[in-house]
Design a protein around this motif. Structure first.
Motif, PDB file in Angstrom:
ATOM      1  N   PHE A   1       0.841  -1.557  -0.140  1.00 52.54           N
ATOM      2  CA  PHE A   1       0.484   0.294   0.345  1.00 52.54           C
ATOM      3  C   PHE A   1       0.666   1.385   0.076  1.00 52.54           C
ATOM      4  O   PHE A   1       1.756   1.325   0.679  1.00 52.54           O
ATOM      5  CB  PHE A   1      -0.863   0.062   1.526  1.00 52.54           C
ATOM      6  CG  PHE A   1      -2.159   1.141   1.173  1.00 52.54           C
ATOM      7  CD1 PHE A   1      -3.116   0.387   0.223  1.00 52.54           C
ATOM      8  CD2 PHE A   1      -1.722   2.063   0.774  1.00 52.54           C
ATOM      9  CE1 PHE A   1      -4.175   1.662   0.315  1.00 52.54           C
ATOM     10  CE2 PHE A   1      -3.183   3.986   1.233  1.00 52.54           C
ATOM     11  CZ  PHE A   1      -4.152   3.019   0.807  1.00 52.54           C
ATOM     12  N   VAL A   2       0.652   2.088  -0.920  1.00 55.78           N
ATOM     13  CA  VAL A   2       1.601   3.544  -1.018  1.00 55.78           C
ATOM     14  C   VAL A   2       0.805   4.427  -0.882  1.00 55.78           C
ATOM     15  O   VAL A   2      -0.705   4.739  -1.270  1.00 55.78           O
ATOM     16  CB  VAL A   2       2.004   3.699  -2.244  1.00 55.78           C
ATOM     17  CG1 VAL A   2       3.454   4.649  -2.722  1.00 55.78           C
ATOM     18  CG2 VAL A   2       3.111   2.245  -2.916  1.00 55.78           C
ATOM     19  N   THR A   3       1.322   5.161   0.388  1.00 51.98           N
ATOM     20  CA  THR A   3       0.239   6.207   0.907  1.00 51.98           C
ATOM     21  C   THR A   3       0.156   7.598   0.340  1.00 51.98           C
ATOM     22  O   THR A   3       1.607   7.845  -0.552  1.00 51.98           O
ATOM     23  CB  THR A   3       1.191   6.149   2.699  1.00 51.98           C
ATOM     24  OG1 THR A   3       2.139   6.666   2.117  1.00 51.98           O
ATOM     25  CG2 THR A   3       0.059   5.732   3.709  1.00 51.98           C
ATOM     26  N   LYS A   4      -0.564   8.177   0.393  1.00 55.61           N
ATOM     27  CA  LYS A   4      -0.071   9.887   0.109  1.00 55.61           C
ATOM     28  C   LYS A   4       1.560  10.472   0.351  1.00 55.61           C
ATOM     29  O   LYS A   4       1.322  10.454   1.952  1.00 55.61           O
ATOM     30  CB  LYS A   4      -1.702  10.812   0.377  1.00 55.61           C
ATOM     31  CG  LYS A   4      -0.862  12.237  -0.334  1.00 55.61           C
ATOM     32  CD  LYS A   4      -1.429  12.639  -0.947  1.00 55.61           C
ATOM     33  CE  LYS A   4      -1.068  14.155  -0.987  1.00 55.61           C
ATOM     34  NZ  LYS A   4      -0.561  14.540  -2.996  1.00 55.61           N
ATOM     35  N   SER A   5       2.170  11.451  -0.637  1.00 56.09           N
ATOM     36  CA  SER A   5       2.964  11.873   0.303  1.00 56.09           C
ATOM     37  C   SER A   5       3.450  12.653   0.583  1.00 56.09           C
ATOM     38  O   SER A   5       1.835  13.327   0.795  1.00 56.09           O
ATOM     39  CB  SER A   5       4.207  12.830  -1.272  1.00 56.09           C
ATOM     40  OG  SER A   5       3.754  11.992  -2.309  1.00 56.09           O
ATOM     41  N   VAL A   6       3.832  12.456   2.257  1.00 57.67           N
ATOM     42  CA  VAL A   6       4.113  13.306   3.314  1.00 57.67           C
ATOM     43  C   VAL A   6       4.808  14.230   4.067  1.00 57.67           C
ATOM     44  O   VAL A   6       6.070  13.362   3.343  1.00 57.67           O
ATOM     45  CB  VAL A   6       3.675  12.093   4.875  1.00 57.67           C
ATOM     46  CG1 VAL A   6       4.419  11.206   4.759  1.00 57.67           C
ATOM     47  CG2 VAL A   6       3.553  12.968   5.920  1.00 57.67           C
ATOM     48  N   MET A   7       5.017  15.420   3.824  1.00 58.02           N
ATOM     49  CA  MET A   7       6.430  16.399   4.247  1.00 58.02           C
ATOM     50  C   MET A   7       6.199  16.696   6.152  1.00 58.02           C
ATOM     51  O   MET A   7       5.317  15.948   6.685  1.00 58.02           O
ATOM     52  CB  MET A   7       5.810  17.476   3.704  1.00 58.02           C
ATOM     53  CG  MET A   7       5.509  17.351   1.902  1.00 58.02           C
ATOM     54  SD  MET A   7       5.704  19.153   1.816  1.00 58.02           S
ATOM     55  CE  MET A   7       6.701  19.442   1.338  1.00 58.02           C
TER      56      MET A   7
END
Ligand code: RRO
Length: 315
Positions: free
Chosen positions: A41-47
């Motif tokens: 599962f690839v998550t939304k890019s997090v900063m």
């Protein structure tokens, strides 16, 4: 045998993944299917910090694809490691968090915070998003510049344990994707994800203004599949010719069916992500997995790995 070896003993049961950004942290999709059925599962890019992203409208539909100018909306890495990652771990998902930053130091901070997470054992790899098209072009400043890309990759590589592979996510908006790929791999990327969205624009002809709040946006969906196939094929070819060290490629771009996925795989992808298609059909990632499996059986392939790069002919 559908298994995929990402390197360092990280073996996935199958090659299907979500694409970053299209399924947030997984809870929504989990209402439609068990996200642990996917290879990862690839998550939304997090900063580093929470962000609300760009103003609306920030999505536009076109006949062949979707444009977005989301602008990295997200909870920030502290909330991600506190809530999102433990939840994904609790449902048995193998997680490939996507990380982003507006400077190489921010990327390094996000990676280091991720490593310190109590749920880090669910992480099978990290996708390093050096190609977001929607943050005042900072993302593309990395993705178009081999030196800037290499710096981010090297710093992130230092923050993470050696047995956690990192994947550099590349932009199609470059003149020579093989030179960016080469710089990333030489700097320590253990794999590549290709491709991020393609820069585009939609104009509202009633208002006579660009439709999206961000003016330009990233185009995804069926329109970009041939671009993804081309990019994957070129990089795989450069690996076959010894111009880039051989590492796994994760393919992404306009995959809606098992046959679409097979196209990316035949070009050289060892795993396939499904993104925009989930907006019409939330079960798309598992449906594509089943369609791809049937197609491989029909074609007489016994091992998924035998079909990776098949369009390049015999070595
Ligand atoms: O958040 C976004 O606007 C976004 C990102 Br980070 C990305 O990598 N690709 C994209 O199309 N949108």
């Amino acid at each position: 045998d559908l298994s995929v070896d990402l390197g360092f003993g990280k073996v996935l049961p199958n090659p299907l993944m979500t694409a970053s950004g299209c399924a947030a942290n997984g809870a929504e999709l989990h209402r439609f299917f068990d996200v642990s059925e996917l290879g990862a599962f690839v998550t939304k890019s997090v900063m580093a910090d929470p962000r609300s992203g760009r103003g609306t409208p920030r999505m536009a539909e076109t006949p062949s694809g979707m444009l977005n100018s989301i602008g990295l909306q997200g909870p920030g890495i502290a909330a991600f490691v506190d809530t999102d990652l433990p939840w994904l771990a609790s449902v048995g998902a193998r997680v490939l968090p996507s990380i982003a930053g507006s400077s190489s130091t921010e990327f390094a901070h996000v990676a280091a915070t991720l490593r310190a997470s109590r749920a880090f054992e669910a992480v099978v790899g990290v996708e390093v998003n050096i190609s977001c098209p929607n943050v005042a072009n900072r993302g593309l400043v990395f993705a178009c510049d081999p030196g800037a890309s290499a710096k981010v990759i090297a710093l992130v590589r230092e923050q993470l344990p050696r047995d956690v592979p990192i994947f550099a996510k590349l932009s199609p908006d470059v003149t020579d994707i093989t030179s960016i790929a080469a710089a990333c791999v030489k700097a320590g990327a253990d794999g590549l994800t290709m491709i991020n969205t393609l820069l585009g624009m939609v104009i509202d002809t009633d208002l006579m203004r660009p439709h999206l709040g961000g003016i330009t946006g990233g185009l995804s969906g069926p329109a970009i599949r041939p671009v993804a196939v081309r990019a994957i094929w070129q990089v795989r070819q450069a690996m076959a010719e010894g111009r880039i060290p051989v590492v796994p490629i994760i393919g992404v771009g306009g995959v809606r069916t098992g046959r679409d996925a097979l196209e990316l795989v035949a070009a050289g992808a060892s795993a396939v992500q499904v993104g925009t298609a989930t907006f019409n059909d939330p079960t798309a990632p598992v449906r594509v997995l089943h369609e791809l499996t049937d197609l491989l059986v029909e074609k007489g392939y016994r091992r998924f790995s035998d079909v990776v790069g098949a369009a390049h002919g015999s070595p």
